[in-house]
Design a protein around this motif. Structure first.
Motif, PDB file in Angstrom:
ATOM      1  N   PRO A 128     -42.284  28.460  20.842  1.00 23.76           N
ATOM      2  CA  PRO A 128     -43.362  28.018  19.940  1.00 23.76           C
ATOM      3  C   PRO A 128     -42.878  27.639  18.544  1.00 23.76           C
ATOM      4  O   PRO A 128     -43.360  26.666  17.964  1.00 23.76           O
ATOM      5  N   VAL A 129     -41.929  28.394  18.003  1.00 22.38           N
ATOM      6  CA  VAL A 129     -41.451  28.116  16.645  1.00 22.38           C
ATOM      7  C   VAL A 129     -40.676  26.806  16.614  1.00 22.38           C
ATOM      8  O   VAL A 129     -40.919  25.938  15.762  1.00 22.38           O
ATOM      9  N   GLU A 130     -39.724  26.666  17.559  1.00 21.51           N
ATOM     10  CA  GLU A 130     -38.932  25.437  17.604  1.00 21.51           C
ATOM     11  C   GLU A 130     -39.811  24.217  17.864  1.00 21.51           C
ATOM     12  O   GLU A 130     -39.614  23.158  17.267  1.00 21.51           O
ATOM     13  N   ARG A 131     -40.801  24.372  18.747  1.00 18.57           N
ATOM     14  CA  ARG A 131     -41.682  23.249  19.065  1.00 18.57           C
ATOM     15  C   ARG A 131     -42.473  22.809  17.830  1.00 18.57           C
ATOM     16  O   ARG A 131     -42.605  21.612  17.558  1.00 18.57           O
ATOM     17  N   ALA A 132     -42.975  23.781  17.078  1.00 16.12           N
ATOM     18  CA  ALA A 132     -43.735  23.447  15.874  1.00 16.12           C
ATOM     19  C   ALA A 132     -42.860  22.713  14.862  1.00 16.12           C
ATOM     20  O   ALA A 132     -43.308  21.752  14.214  1.00 16.12           O
ATOM     21  N   GLU A 133     -41.612  23.151  14.722  1.00 15.55           N
ATOM     22  CA  GLU A 133     -40.703  22.496  13.781  1.00 15.55           C
ATOM     23  C   GLU A 133     -40.411  21.060  14.211  1.00 15.55           C
ATOM     24  O   GLU A 133     -40.366  20.144  13.378  1.00 15.55           O
ATOM     25  N   VAL A 134     -40.203  20.859  15.514  1.00 16.63           N
ATOM     26  CA  VAL A 134     -39.909  19.514  16.017  1.00 16.63           C
ATOM     27  C   VAL A 134     -41.133  18.613  15.873  1.00 16.63           C
ATOM     28  O   VAL A 134     -41.010  17.434  15.523  1.00 16.63           O
ATOM     29  N   GLN A 135     -42.317  19.149  16.119  1.00 20.70           N
ATOM     30  CA  GLN A 135     -43.538  18.357  15.958  1.00 20.70           C
ATOM     31  C   GLN A 135     -43.705  17.891  14.513  1.00 20.70           C
ATOM     32  O   GLN A 135     -44.146  16.763  14.261  1.00 20.70           O
ATOM     33  N   GLU A 136     -43.340  18.751  13.583  1.00 22.39           N
ATOM     34  CA  GLU A 136     -43.417  18.371  12.171  1.00 22.39           C
ATOM     35  C   GLU A 136     -42.420  17.258  11.855  1.00 22.39           C
ATOM     36  O   GLU A 136     -42.741  16.298  11.137  1.00 22.39           O
ATOM     37  N   ALA A 145     -22.069  16.190  24.408  1.00 21.50           N
ATOM     38  CA  ALA A 145     -22.672  17.378  25.017  1.00 21.50           C
ATOM     39  C   ALA A 145     -23.712  16.989  26.059  1.00 21.50           C
ATOM     40  O   ALA A 145     -23.815  17.616  27.128  1.00 21.50           O
ATOM     41  N   LEU A 146     -24.474  15.941  25.780  1.00 20.02           N
ATOM     42  CA  LEU A 146     -25.525  15.509  26.702  1.00 20.02           C
ATOM     43  C   LEU A 146     -24.967  14.901  27.988  1.00 20.02           C
ATOM     44  O   LEU A 146     -25.715  14.699  28.945  1.00 20.02           O
ATOM     45  N   GLU A 147     -23.670  14.631  28.012  1.00 20.81           N
ATOM     46  CA  GLU A 147     -23.054  14.149  29.250  1.00 20.81           C
ATOM     47  C   GLU A 147     -23.028  15.239  30.318  1.00 20.81           C
ATOM     48  O   GLU A 147     -22.989  14.940  31.512  1.00 20.81           O
ATOM     49  N   VAL A 148     -23.061  16.498  29.896  1.00 20.59           N
ATOM     50  CA  VAL A 148     -22.991  17.601  30.861  1.00 20.59           C
ATOM     51  C   VAL A 148     -24.164  18.569  30.744  1.00 20.59           C
ATOM     52  O   VAL A 148     -24.334  19.443  31.588  1.00 20.59           O
ATOM     53  N   ILE A 149     -24.957  18.443  29.695  1.00 24.23           N
ATOM     54  CA  ILE A 149     -26.108  19.326  29.491  1.00 24.23           C
ATOM     55  C   ILE A 149     -27.377  18.558  29.832  1.00 24.23           C
ATOM     56  O   ILE A 149     -27.674  17.534  29.211  1.00 24.23           O
ATOM     57  N   GLY A 150     -28.119  19.042  30.815  1.00 20.76           N
ATOM     58  CA  GLY A 150     -29.337  18.369  31.245  1.00 20.76           C
ATOM     59  C   GLY A 150     -30.564  19.245  31.076  1.00 20.76           C
ATOM     60  O   GLY A 150     -30.458  20.463  30.904  1.00 20.76           O
ATOM     61  N   PRO A 151     -31.762  18.658  31.142  1.00 16.18           N
ATOM     62  CA  PRO A 151     -32.996  19.429  30.939  1.00 16.18           C
ATOM     63  C   PRO A 151     -33.268  20.448  32.038  1.00 16.18           C
ATOM     64  O   PRO A 151     -33.938  21.452  31.790  1.00 16.18           O
ATOM     65  N   ALA A 152     -32.756  20.205  33.234  1.00 14.75           N
ATOM     66  CA  ALA A 152     -33.013  21.127  34.340  1.00 14.75           C
ATOM     67  C   ALA A 152     -32.074  22.325  34.319  1.00 14.75           C
ATOM     68  O   ALA A 152     -32.483  23.456  34.602  1.00 14.75           O
ATOM     69  N   THR A 153     -30.814  22.085  33.978  1.00 11.72           N
ATOM     70  CA  THR A 153     -29.818  23.157  34.028  1.00 11.72           C
ATOM     71  C   THR A 153     -29.739  23.965  32.733  1.00 11.72           C
ATOM     72  O   THR A 153     -29.596  25.187  32.766  1.00 11.72           O
ATOM     73  N   PHE A 154     -29.814  23.283  31.598  1.00 12.56           N
ATOM     74  CA  PHE A 154     -29.727  23.957  30.295  1.00 12.56           C
ATOM     75  C   PHE A 154     -30.832  23.422  29.382  1.00 12.56           C
ATOM     76  O   PHE A 154     -30.566  22.671  28.441  1.00 12.56           O
ATOM     77  N   PRO A 155     -32.081  23.784  29.650  1.00 12.10           N
ATOM     78  CA  PRO A 155     -33.193  23.197  28.894  1.00 12.10           C
ATOM     79  C   PRO A 155     -33.143  23.472  27.395  1.00 12.10           C
ATOM     80  O   PRO A 155     -33.427  22.574  26.594  1.00 12.10           O
ATOM     81  N   HIS A 156     -32.785  24.699  27.008  1.00 15.81           N
ATOM     82  CA  HIS A 156     -32.771  25.000  25.572  1.00 15.81           C
ATOM     83  C   HIS A 156     -31.670  24.231  24.863  1.00 15.81           C
ATOM     84  O   HIS A 156     -31.889  23.660  23.785  1.00 15.81           O
ATOM     85  N   GLU A 157     -30.469  24.207  25.453  1.00 20.24           N
ATOM     86  CA  GLU A 157     -29.364  23.472  24.848  1.00 20.24           C
ATOM     87  C   GLU A 157     -29.663  21.970  24.810  1.00 20.24           C
ATOM     88  O   GLU A 157     -29.331  21.285  23.839  1.00 20.24           O
ATOM     89  N   TYR A 158     -30.296  21.474  25.880  1.00 20.31           N
ATOM     90  CA  TYR A 158     -30.692  20.067  25.931  1.00 20.31           C
ATOM     91  C   TYR A 158     -31.677  19.756  24.798  1.00 20.31           C
ATOM     92  O   TYR A 158     -31.540  18.753  24.093  1.00 20.31           O
ATOM     93  N   GLY A 159     -32.650  20.634  24.620  1.00 19.05           N
ATOM     94  CA  GLY A 159     -33.612  20.440  23.546  1.00 19.05           C
ATOM     95  C   GLY A 159     -32.967  20.506  22.178  1.00 19.05           C
ATOM     96  O   GLY A 159     -33.299  19.719  21.281  1.00 19.05           O
ATOM     97  N   GLU A 160     -32.027  21.436  22.002  1.00 20.10           N
ATOM     98  CA  GLU A 160     -31.360  21.564  20.706  1.00 20.10           C
ATOM     99  C   GLU A 160     -30.513  20.333  20.405  1.00 20.10           C
ATOM    100  O   GLU A 160     -30.438  19.886  19.255  1.00 20.10           O
ATOM    101  N   CYS A 161     -29.864  19.781  21.430  1.00 18.57           N
ATOM    102  CA  CYS A 161     -29.096  18.544  21.243  1.00 18.57           C
ATOM    103  C   CYS A 161     -29.992  17.440  20.687  1.00 18.57           C
ATOM    104  O   CYS A 161     -29.648  16.761  19.714  1.00 18.57           O
ATOM    105  N   HIS A 162     -31.143  17.256  21.314  1.00 16.23           N
ATOM    106  CA  HIS A 162     -32.036  16.182  20.881  1.00 16.23           C
ATOM    107  C   HIS A 162     -32.708  16.508  19.548  1.00 16.23           C
ATOM    108  O   HIS A 162     -32.999  15.597  18.758  1.00 16.23           O
TER     109      HIS A 162
END
Length: 228
Positions: free
Chosen positions: A191-199, A135-152
């Motif tokens: 905010p919710v997703e960020r807090a979960e990832v920080q944990e 998925a990360l071969e075609v999903i980038g932070p600039a074009t699909f930031p949420h999907e990119y974040g969810e992948c990682h």
């Protein structure tokens, strides 16, 4: 002999029954591996133009429905994986790279969600890594930031829980993925997703610290430090 249902009603019943089997079990008994598109049923009069142009969309929608069921079982997840696999086989990557990447992401997330034990769990993690990296071969932070974040986010989760492979390497990969996720999950927008990832990131750093402390007196101490 007079039939209790009209021919049109019987066709509707058959379509409903076949769709139910695909939705509930991921296949139709006697037609394993065959989706609705492979069954000889003419529903063109009531067909949706979008489904004709994008034949994989119904499989993706069916998979999404299975993944959002409450309560959801491992059977639902397995059926969703089968739906996404059928969809992926139909999506031409070059012409529809966005849909191809989103389907890879859905497959990766589904493999992460499977509740398995032992080697089966590790096999599921390996499949998740494969599809998420695809998925990360075609999903980038600039074009699909949420999907990119969810992948990682999902990759970080897998590497943090993974038992197979090099333990410090897994934790280091988890830390890297969580950091990439935080680059696009802002306090304002997610905010919710960020807090979960920080944990999760904190857990990963604690795991790394424990590994280094355990290895301080061992010959491979330097190798552990190099991973982080």
């Amino acid at each position: 002999m007079q039939r209790p249902f009209s021919e049109e009603a019987l066709k509707d019943i058959c379509v409903w029954a076949l769709d139910y089997c695909l939705d509930r079990y991921g296949h139709v008994p006697g037609f394993e591996g065959v989706g609705m598109e492979g069954l000889d049923i003419d529903d063109s009069e009531g067909g949706d133009e979008h489904d004709r142009d994008f034949p994989w969309s119904s499989e993706v929608a069916r998979g999404d429905g299975l993944m959002t069921r409450e309560p959801r079982t491992n059977g639902d997840i397995a059926a969703a994986i089968a739906c996404y696999q059928r969809a992926l086989a139909m999506i031409p990557r070059q012409e529809h790279s966005d849909e191809w990447g989103e389907c890879q992401l859905s497959l990766g997330c589904a493999y992460v969600e499977q509740e398995l034990d032992g080697e089966a769990r590790e096999d599921s993690f390996d499949m998740a890594i494969q599809h998420l990296n695809a998925a990360l071969e075609v999903i980038g932070p600039a074009t699909f930031p949420h999907e990119y974040g969810e992948c990682h986010n999902q990759l970080g989760t897998v590497y943090l829980e993974r038992m197979r492979g090099n333990p410090p390497g897994n934790v280091a990969a988890a830390i890297e993925s969580f950091h990439k996720c935080l680059e696009v999950f802002s306090d304002q927008d997610h905010p919710v997703e960020r807090a979960e990832v920080q944990e999760k990131l904190q857990d990963a750093y604690q795991e790394a610290t424990g590994m280094i402390e355990d290895a301080e007196g061992a010959d491979d101490y330097g190798d552990y430090v190099d991973e982080f």
